[in-house]
Design an enzyme around this catalytic site. Structure first.
Site, PDB file in Angstrom:
ATOM      1  N   CYS A 162      32.458  39.011  42.227  1.00 35.24           N
ATOM      2  CA  CYS A 162      33.640  39.538  41.547  1.00 35.24           C
ATOM      3  C   CYS A 162      33.315  40.746  40.663  1.00 35.24           C
ATOM      4  O   CYS A 162      32.257  40.816  40.033  1.00 35.24           O
ATOM      5  CB  CYS A 162      34.250  38.360  40.790  1.00 35.24           C
ATOM      6  SG  CYS A 162      34.938  38.667  39.227  1.00 35.24           S
ATOM      7  N   CYS A 206      32.676  39.959  36.985  1.00 40.71           N
ATOM      8  CA  CYS A 206      31.360  39.321  36.803  1.00 40.71           C
ATOM      9  C   CYS A 206      30.257  40.382  36.842  1.00 40.71           C
ATOM     10  O   CYS A 206      29.267  40.275  36.115  1.00 40.71           O
ATOM     11  CB  CYS A 206      31.127  38.239  37.854  1.00 40.71           C
ATOM     12  SG  CYS A 206      32.010  36.700  37.507  1.00 40.71           S
ATOM     13  N   HIS A 213      33.346  32.527  35.113  1.00 33.14           N
ATOM     14  CA  HIS A 213      34.264  32.980  36.157  1.00 33.14           C
ATOM     15  C   HIS A 213      35.359  31.942  36.378  1.00 33.14           C
ATOM     16  O   HIS A 213      35.103  30.854  36.903  1.00 33.14           O
ATOM     17  CB  HIS A 213      33.534  33.257  37.476  1.00 33.14           C
ATOM     18  CG  HIS A 213      34.467  33.713  38.554  1.00 33.14           C
ATOM     19  ND1 HIS A 213      34.816  35.031  38.728  1.00 33.14           N
ATOM     20  CD2 HIS A 213      35.187  33.008  39.462  1.00 33.14           C
ATOM     21  CE1 HIS A 213      35.699  35.115  39.710  1.00 33.14           C
ATOM     22  NE2 HIS A 213      35.930  33.898  40.181  1.00 33.14           N
ATOM     23  N   ASN A 233      48.349  38.438  34.037  1.00 36.61           N
ATOM     24  CA  ASN A 233      48.981  38.351  35.350  1.00 36.61           C
ATOM     25  C   ASN A 233      48.329  37.229  36.145  1.00 36.61           C
ATOM     26  O   ASN A 233      47.109  37.067  36.105  1.00 36.61           O
ATOM     27  CB  ASN A 233      48.824  39.680  36.108  1.00 36.61           C
ATOM     28  CG  ASN A 233      49.598  40.811  35.454  1.00 36.61           C
ATOM     29  OD1 ASN A 233      50.741  40.624  35.039  1.00 36.61           O
ATOM     30  ND2 ASN A 233      48.986  41.976  35.353  1.00 36.61           N
ATOM     31  N   HIS A 285      39.593  37.447  38.341  1.00 39.96           N
ATOM     32  CA  HIS A 285      38.781  36.888  37.246  1.00 39.96           C
ATOM     33  C   HIS A 285      39.715  36.940  36.040  1.00 39.96           C
ATOM     34  O   HIS A 285      40.168  38.036  35.661  1.00 39.96           O
ATOM     35  CB  HIS A 285      37.516  37.732  37.034  1.00 39.96           C
ATOM     36  CG  HIS A 285      36.594  37.238  35.964  1.00 39.96           C
ATOM     37  ND1 HIS A 285      35.253  36.963  36.170  1.00 39.96           N
ATOM     38  CD2 HIS A 285      36.814  36.951  34.648  1.00 39.96           C
ATOM     39  CE1 HIS A 285      34.696  36.546  35.044  1.00 39.96           C
ATOM     40  NE2 HIS A 285      35.639  36.534  34.093  1.00 39.96           N
ATOM     41  N   HIS A 338      41.808  37.534  33.038  1.00 41.11           N
ATOM     42  CA  HIS A 338      41.693  38.598  32.034  1.00 41.11           C
ATOM     43  C   HIS A 338      42.988  38.733  31.257  1.00 41.11           C
ATOM     44  O   HIS A 338      44.076  38.572  31.798  1.00 41.11           O
ATOM     45  CB  HIS A 338      41.277  39.925  32.669  1.00 41.11           C
ATOM     46  CG  HIS A 338      42.133  40.361  33.826  1.00 41.11           C
ATOM     47  ND1 HIS A 338      41.989  39.846  35.081  1.00 41.11           N
ATOM     48  CD2 HIS A 338      43.134  41.267  33.904  1.00 41.11           C
ATOM     49  CE1 HIS A 338      42.872  40.417  35.895  1.00 41.11           C
ATOM     50  NE2 HIS A 338      43.590  41.274  35.203  1.00 41.11           N
TER      51      HIS A 338
HETATM   52  P1  5GP Z   1      45.506  42.976  36.915  1.00 44.98           P
HETATM   53  O1  5GP Z   1      46.462  43.848  37.695  1.00 44.98           O
HETATM   54  O2  5GP Z   1      44.590  42.189  37.838  1.00 44.98           O
HETATM   55  O3  5GP Z   1      46.186  42.119  35.890  1.00 44.98           O
HETATM   56  O4  5GP Z   1      44.618  43.966  36.068  1.00 44.98           O
HETATM   57  C1  5GP Z   1      43.410  44.460  36.503  1.00 44.98           C
HETATM   58  C2  5GP Z   1      43.067  45.602  35.581  1.00 44.98           C
HETATM   59  O5  5GP Z   1      41.708  45.934  35.754  1.00 44.98           O
HETATM   60  C3  5GP Z   1      43.880  46.882  35.862  1.00 44.98           C
HETATM   61  O6  5GP Z   1      44.598  47.257  34.692  1.00 44.98           O
HETATM   62  C4  5GP Z   1      42.811  47.901  36.256  1.00 44.98           C
HETATM   63  O7  5GP Z   1      43.079  49.197  35.758  1.00 44.98           O
HETATM   64  C5  5GP Z   1      41.556  47.311  35.652  1.00 44.98           C
HETATM   65  N1  5GP Z   1      40.342  47.649  36.367  1.00 44.98           N
HETATM   66  C6  5GP Z   1      40.147  47.584  37.721  1.00 44.98           C
HETATM   67  N2  5GP Z   1      38.893  47.931  38.037  1.00 44.98           N
HETATM   68  C7  5GP Z   1      38.273  48.230  36.859  1.00 44.98           C
HETATM   69  C8  5GP Z   1      36.943  48.659  36.543  1.00 44.98           C
HETATM   70  O8  5GP Z   1      36.066  48.839  37.390  1.00 44.98           O
HETATM   71  N3  5GP Z   1      36.672  48.865  35.219  1.00 44.98           N
HETATM   72  C9  5GP Z   1      37.604  48.676  34.238  1.00 44.98           C
HETATM   73  N4  5GP Z   1      37.234  48.912  32.979  1.00 44.98           N
HETATM   74  N5  5GP Z   1      38.861  48.270  34.510  1.00 44.98           N
HETATM   75  C10 5GP Z   1      39.187  48.045  35.805  1.00 44.98           C
HETATM   76 ZN    ZN Z   2      34.246  36.862  38.000  1.00 41.49          ZN
END
Ligand code: 5GP
Ligand code: ZN
Length: 115
Positions: free
Chosen positions: A4, A7, A46, A87, A98, A100
């Site tokens: 992931c 991770c 995780h 989300n 993962h 968040h």
């Molecule tokens: P989700 O849509 O899953 O709730 O949010 C995932 C978040 O992770 C998004 O806001 C996206 O911009 C962020 N994100 C995706 N890949 C990376 C990364 O490699 N580094 C960082 N810092 N944020 C990421």
């Molecule tokens: Zn993870």
């Protein structure tokens, strides 16, 4: 070893702008910020999504909120306010599997949290 993305950030295999870290969690700036302050707060354990939280994780989830409050204070937005979004699954647009917590702040956020 978890493949992931988050991770890998925890293991420092992928760089991230880390604003807070301890033995249980890590908080780093979102790569595509949706607000002037957009931090992702994640458990080092995780857990794929809210759906995979188990009763043994209850203390960890509570801990995350306690730290979110402290991170908001560190960022200087505890008084002006902030929004925390998690989300879960396809319809919510979860992209990274993962758990968040999005911490959003730094401007007057939209009144609608869904469109
Ligand atoms: P989700 O849509 O899953 O709730 O949010 C995932 C978040 O992770 C998004 O806001 C996206 O911009 C962020 N994100 C995706 N890949 C990376 C990364 O490699 N580094 C960082 N810092 N944020 C990421
Ligand atoms: Zn993870």
């Amino acid at each position: 070893m978890e493949e992931c993305l988050f991770c890998k950030i925890i293991r420092k295999e992928i760089p991230a702008d880390i604003v807070y870290e301890d033995e249980n969690i890590i908080a780093f700036k979102d790569i595509q910020p949706a607000a002037p302050i957009h931090i992702l707060v994640i458990p080092k354990k995780h857990i794929s999504s809210i759906n995979e939280i188990e009763s043994k994780d209850e203390a960890l989830i509570g801990y995350i909120y306690t730290k979110i409050k402290e991170i908001a204070k560190m960022q200087g937005v505890n008084e002006t306010g902030y929004r925390v979004i998690v989300n879960c699954g396809k319809d919510a647009g979860q992209e990274v599997m993962h758990l968040h917590f999005h911490l959003l702040a730094g401007k007057k956020l939209g009144e609608k949290i869904v469109d």
